[in-house]
Design a protein around this motif. Structure first.
Motif, PDB file in Angstrom:
ATOM      1  N   ASP A 302     -20.500 -50.304  10.875  1.00  0.00           N
ATOM      2  CA  ASP A 302     -21.606 -49.911  12.567  1.00  0.00           C
ATOM      3  C   ASP A 302     -22.309 -50.970  12.600  1.00  0.00           C
ATOM      4  N   LEU A 303     -22.402 -51.938  11.758  1.00  0.00           N
ATOM      5  CA  LEU A 303     -23.202 -53.137  12.531  1.00  0.00           C
ATOM      6  C   LEU A 303     -22.171 -53.739  13.436  1.00  0.00           C
ATOM      7  N   GLN A 304     -22.796 -54.142  14.679  1.00  0.00           N
ATOM      8  CA  GLN A 304     -21.807 -54.724  15.515  1.00  0.00           C
ATOM      9  C   GLN A 304     -22.410 -55.942  16.385  1.00  0.00           C
ATOM     10  N   SER A 305     -22.283 -57.014  17.182  1.00  0.00           N
ATOM     11  CA  SER A 305     -23.379 -58.467  17.520  1.00  0.00           C
ATOM     12  C   SER A 305     -23.142 -58.055  18.920  1.00  0.00           C
ATOM     13  N   GLY A 306     -22.824 -57.381  19.760  1.00  0.00           N
ATOM     14  CA  GLY A 306     -22.543 -57.106  21.280  1.00  0.00           C
ATOM     15  C   GLY A 306     -22.050 -57.956  21.732  1.00  0.00           C
ATOM     16  N   ARG A 307     -21.496 -58.911  21.150  1.00  0.00           N
ATOM     17  CA  ARG A 307     -20.681 -60.239  21.867  1.00  0.00           C
ATOM     18  C   ARG A 307     -19.561 -59.969  22.725  1.00  0.00           C
ATOM     19  N   PRO A 308     -19.645 -61.234  23.162  1.00  0.00           N
ATOM     20  CA  PRO A 308     -17.331 -60.945  24.436  1.00  0.00           C
ATOM     21  C   PRO A 308     -16.782 -60.801  23.308  1.00  0.00           C
ATOM     22  N   GLY A 309     -16.066 -60.463  22.796  1.00  0.00           N
ATOM     23  CA  GLY A 309     -14.033 -60.878  21.837  1.00  0.00           C
ATOM     24  C   GLY A 309     -13.024 -60.591  22.721  1.00  0.00           C
ATOM     25  N   GLU A 310     -12.134 -60.519  21.250  1.00  0.00           N
ATOM     26  CA  GLU A 310     -10.821 -60.815  22.266  1.00  0.00           C
ATOM     27  C   GLU A 310      -9.902 -59.915  20.348  1.00  0.00           C
ATOM     28  N   ILE A 311      -8.454 -59.277  20.764  1.00  0.00           N
ATOM     29  CA  ILE A 311      -7.456 -59.581  19.756  1.00  0.00           C
ATOM     30  C   ILE A 311      -7.040 -60.455  19.631  1.00  0.00           C
ATOM     31  N   ARG A 312      -7.207 -61.021  18.302  1.00  0.00           N
ATOM     32  CA  ARG A 312      -6.258 -62.055  17.350  1.00  0.00           C
ATOM     33  C   ARG A 312      -5.562 -62.425  17.533  1.00  0.00           C
ATOM     34  N   GLN A 313      -4.246 -63.206  17.800  1.00  0.00           N
ATOM     35  CA  GLN A 313      -3.218 -62.768  17.767  1.00  0.00           C
ATOM     36  C   GLN A 313      -2.927 -63.158  16.149  1.00  0.00           C
ATOM     37  N   ASN A 314      -3.768 -64.568  15.947  1.00  0.00           N
ATOM     38  CA  ASN A 314      -3.569 -65.316  14.201  1.00  0.00           C
ATOM     39  C   ASN A 314      -5.448 -64.891  13.538  1.00  0.00           C
ATOM     40  N   CYS A 315      -5.581 -64.509  12.757  1.00  0.00           N
ATOM     41  CA  CYS A 315      -7.029 -63.894  12.278  1.00  0.00           C
ATOM     42  C   CYS A 315      -7.752 -64.952  11.862  1.00  0.00           C
ATOM     43  N   ARG A 316      -7.251 -66.288  11.540  1.00  0.00           N
ATOM     44  CA  ARG A 316      -7.870 -67.680  11.148  1.00  0.00           C
ATOM     45  C   ARG A 316      -7.844 -68.221  12.970  1.00  0.00           C
ATOM     46  N   VAL A 317      -7.375 -68.143  13.994  1.00  0.00           N
ATOM     47  CA  VAL A 317      -8.049 -68.801  14.833  1.00  0.00           C
ATOM     48  C   VAL A 317      -8.390 -67.613  15.863  1.00  0.00           C
ATOM     49  N   VAL A 318      -8.922 -68.213  17.300  1.00  0.00           N
ATOM     50  CA  VAL A 318      -9.112 -68.079  18.514  1.00  0.00           C
ATOM     51  C   VAL A 318      -8.044 -67.649  19.668  1.00  0.00           C
ATOM     52  N   ASN A 319      -7.685 -67.143  20.124  1.00  0.00           N
ATOM     53  CA  ASN A 319      -6.175 -67.195  20.843  1.00  0.00           C
ATOM     54  C   ASN A 319      -5.951 -68.449  21.754  1.00  0.00           C
ATOM     55  N   SER A 320      -5.333 -69.292  22.489  1.00  0.00           N
ATOM     56  CA  SER A 320      -5.233 -69.699  23.448  1.00  0.00           C
ATOM     57  C   SER A 320      -5.801 -70.060  24.429  1.00  0.00           C
ATOM     58  N   ARG A 321      -6.545 -68.942  24.674  1.00  0.00           N
ATOM     59  CA  ARG A 321      -6.744 -68.800  25.851  1.00  0.00           C
ATOM     60  C   ARG A 321      -7.782 -69.448  26.205  1.00  0.00           C
ATOM     61  N   PRO A 322      -8.910 -70.435  27.070  1.00  0.00           N
ATOM     62  CA  PRO A 322      -9.977 -71.069  26.945  1.00  0.00           C
ATOM     63  C   PRO A 322     -10.948 -70.303  27.111  1.00  0.00           C
ATOM     64  N   VAL A 323     -12.060 -70.459  25.757  1.00  0.00           N
ATOM     65  CA  VAL A 323     -13.441 -69.685  25.338  1.00  0.00           C
ATOM     66  C   VAL A 323     -14.262 -68.647  26.882  1.00  0.00           C
ATOM     67  N   ASP A 324     -14.795 -70.001  27.676  1.00  0.00           N
ATOM     68  CA  ASP A 324     -14.940 -69.375  29.069  1.00  0.00           C
ATOM     69  C   ASP A 324     -14.207 -68.618  29.876  1.00  0.00           C
ATOM     70  N   GLU A 325     -12.812 -68.373  29.888  1.00  0.00           N
ATOM     71  CA  GLU A 325     -12.226 -67.881  30.488  1.00  0.00           C
ATOM     72  C   GLU A 325     -12.512 -65.831  29.566  1.00  0.00           C
TER      73      GLU A 325
END
Length: 327
Positions: A302-325
């Motif tokens: 149940d522990l969550q940070s409440g920070r913005p997130g996404e559904i990664r396509q690859n668990c090792r890297v964030v998706n290719s969209r810019p983080v500010d977007e």
């Protein structure tokens, strides 16, 4: 162990999670109805190839959730401008089986792309590793998003050392609204798996700087550990965390009562009065342990940070969209 200076900030962030969509069972029953079955199948196949992977996968949930909530941050590889959690003091040369999560993610992406988060895969996989090792089954709550970043420093500041004692661990767990009973029950995850000699040589030869072994270790058990982990030997040699390291049961607690805990942080649960009662309870009553373990795992999830997130396509890297977007 460095002071946990970031914990007040982190606890505040975890409290903010109430504003996020609530986690719930069967979250993917319409968008990816086979998700839980497919993850379990991947875990089962990997355990058949390498039985030790069960313990490795189960540990990933704790190491992910204690650092900024259960957000898959643990899975991110380092980049040119980010030092992630994999090389933190508690994880380097210790955590394994990241590739098992990769395989589960790849399987799900082939069936329902962009739907199931890596953070949720970790939660499902940890549960499945316990079930397939003979432990309890339970319904996991899902619906997490994956973090956009990770921090080696956060992991270093938060994750406890194998040298930690029960008093320190109680205080640490309390900051996450986890009780002494939760601590002992969740430590029961060491019912499966192995630990490295690197983590215990101080217990064998220089406990608390005395130049002597930990007096809490059973003498015969210590002789066996001396052979396994000789002074100056290979720190990466491993030994079972309890007498039945491939079976999820309550043998771990029986071993603690007999002075046969592998890690200092394990054995101290019996030598410390506030946790000793739970060690005795779980050693005597397997059902009580399994019930408390499931409750602890759900609370941990149940522990969550409440920070913005996404559904990664690859668990090792964030998706290719810019983080500010994404923010």
């Amino acid at each position: 162990m460095a002071p946990i200076a970031l914990l007040p900030f982190l606890i505040l962030n975890l409290a903010v999670a109430t504003a996020a969509p609530p986690l719930r069972p069967r979250f993917y029953e319409k968008t990816c109805p086979e998700a839980e079955h497919l993850v379990r199948d991947v875990i089962k196949k990997n355990m058949e190839r390498e039985p030790r992977s069960a313990a490795s996968v189960n540990r990933l949930q704790f190491h992910d959730c204690f650092v900024n909530g259960c957000d898959g941050s643990l899975l991110l590889d380092d980049t040119s401008n980010m030092l992630g959690e994999k090389l933190s003091l508690s994880n380097i040369n210790s955590l394994r089986s990241y590739e098992v999560i990769d395989e589960a993610k790849e399987t799900l992406e082939g069936v329902c792309p962009g739907v199931v988060s890596c953070a949720d895969i970790l939660i499902m996989a940890a549960r499945d590793a316990v079930v397939l090792s003979g432990g309890p089954d339970w319904e996991v709550k899902l619906g997490r998003q994956d973090s956009l970043t990770a921090s080696q420093k956060d992991a270093d500041d938060i994750m406890p050392s194998p040298r930690a004692n029960a008093s320190y661990l109680i205080d640490l767990f309390r900051k996450f609204n986890l009780s002494a009973k939760d601590l002992v029950a969740l430590s029961g995850s060491h019912s499966i798996g192995k630990g490295r000699c690197f983590s215990i040589v101080f217990r064998l030869y220089n406990q608390s700087g005395t130049g002597r072994p930990d007096p809490a270790i059973d003498p015969i058990f210590r002789e066996n550990l001396d052979k396994l982990c000789p002074r100056g030997g290979d720190g990466n040699v491993t030994g079972g965390l309890d007498a039945t390291p491939e079976r999820f049961d309550n043998q771990y607690f029986k071993d603690l009562m007999n002075g046969r805990g592998f890690l200092n942080s394990d054995q101290t649960l019996f030598t410390y009065p506030k946790t000793r009662q739970y060690v005795r309870l779980f050693a005597r009553n397997r059902d009580e342990f399994l019930k408390a373990f499931v409750e602890g795992m759900i609370k941990l999830g149940d522990l969550q940070s409440g920070r913005p997130g996404e559904i990664r396509q690859n668990c090792r890297v964030v998706n290719s969209r810019p983080v500010d977007e994404l923010m």
